[in-house]
Design a protein around this motif. Structure first.
Motif, short mmCIF file in Angstrom:
data_model
loop_
_atom_site.label_atom_id
_atom_site.label_comp_id
_atom_site.label_asym_id
_atom_site.label_seq_id
_atom_site.Cartn_x
_atom_site.Cartn_y
_atom_site.Cartn_z
N VAL A 1 0.87 -1.18 0.00
CA VAL A 1 0.00 0.00 0.00
C VAL A 1 0.91 1.23 0.00
N ASP A 2 0.89 1.99 -1.10
CA ASP A 2 1.70 3.20 -1.18
C ASP A 2 1.08 4.19 -2.16
N GLY A 3 1.67 5.37 -2.23
CA GLY A 3 1.21 6.39 -3.17
C GLY A 3 -0.25 6.75 -3.01
N ASP A 4 -0.92 6.90 -4.15
CA ASP A 4 -2.34 7.27 -4.13
C ASP A 4 -3.20 6.22 -3.43
N GLU A 5 -2.82 4.95 -3.59
CA GLU A 5 -3.55 3.87 -2.90
C GLU A 5 -3.50 4.07 -1.39
N ALA A 6 -2.34 4.45 -0.90
CA ALA A 6 -2.17 4.66 0.55
C ALA A 6 -3.03 5.83 1.02
N GLU A 7 -3.07 6.87 0.23
CA GLU A 7 -3.88 8.03 0.59
C GLU A 7 -5.36 7.64 0.69
N ASP A 8 -5.84 6.91 -0.30
CA ASP A 8 -7.23 6.45 -0.29
C ASP A 8 -7.47 5.47 0.86
N PHE A 9 -6.55 4.53 1.04
CA PHE A 9 -6.69 3.53 2.10
C PHE A 9 -6.83 4.21 3.46
N MET A 10 -5.94 5.16 3.75
CA MET A 10 -5.98 5.81 5.06
C MET A 10 -7.23 6.67 5.22
N GLU A 11 -7.64 7.35 4.17
CA GLU A 11 -8.86 8.15 4.24
C GLU A 11 -10.06 7.26 4.55
N HIS A 12 -10.14 6.11 3.88
CA HIS A 12 -11.24 5.17 4.13
C HIS A 12 -11.16 4.59 5.54
N PHE A 13 -9.94 4.35 6.02
CA PHE A 13 -9.74 3.84 7.37
C PHE A 13 -10.29 4.82 8.40
N PHE A 14 -9.93 6.09 8.28
CA PHE A 14 -10.42 7.10 9.22
C PHE A 14 -11.94 7.19 9.19
N GLU A 15 -12.52 7.09 8.00
CA GLU A 15 -13.99 7.15 7.88
C GLU A 15 -14.65 5.89 8.46
N GLU A 16 -14.14 4.73 8.08
CA GLU A 16 -14.74 3.45 8.49
C GLU A 16 -14.79 3.30 10.00
#
Length: 122
Positions: free
Chosen positions: A37-52
């Protein structure tokens, strides 16, 4: 502290990242090194994590943990010849244990969570 089961986080990570049920993941599993998980994927992953998990961003900063995408040819050359330049790209890893602790706390606290990562690497 909130009551969130480790199994809930593990199931969410597997679904969000498309991680095989056969792949062993633990609290020491790193987003970048183990789950790619890196780059744009990481940004999306973490954003979804905070929301979830309804987590306050606290002092979370993407650049503290991940290198932004995109390199110029000059940067690639400098990375090959300069230890100092390579060191500037070193980041503390985010482990699933850190994500789990943030979910339990309901808030991202870099000092607290980074210390968890360094303990697991010792």
């Amino acid at each position: 502290m909130r009551a969130i089961a480790w199994e809930r986080l593990e199931a969410w990570v597997r679904k969000e990242n498309g991680t095989s049920p056969k792949k062993l993941i633990t609290r020491d599993t790193q987003l970048y090194n183990d789950l790619d998980v890196d780059g744009d994927e990481a940004e999306d992953f973490m954003e979804h994590f905070f929301e979830e998990f309804s987590i306050d961003y606290g002092d979370y900063n993407f650049d503290h943990y991940f290198v932004p995408e995109g390199f110029s040819p000059l940067e690639i050359f400098l990375l090959m010849i300069s230890k100092k330049k390579r060191a500037s790209y070193d980041r503390p890893p985010i482990t699933l244990g850190m994500l789990y602790q943030a979910a339990l706390d309901g808030r991202w606290d870099c000092a607290r969570l980074d210390s968890l990562s360094s303990l697991s690497q010792a």
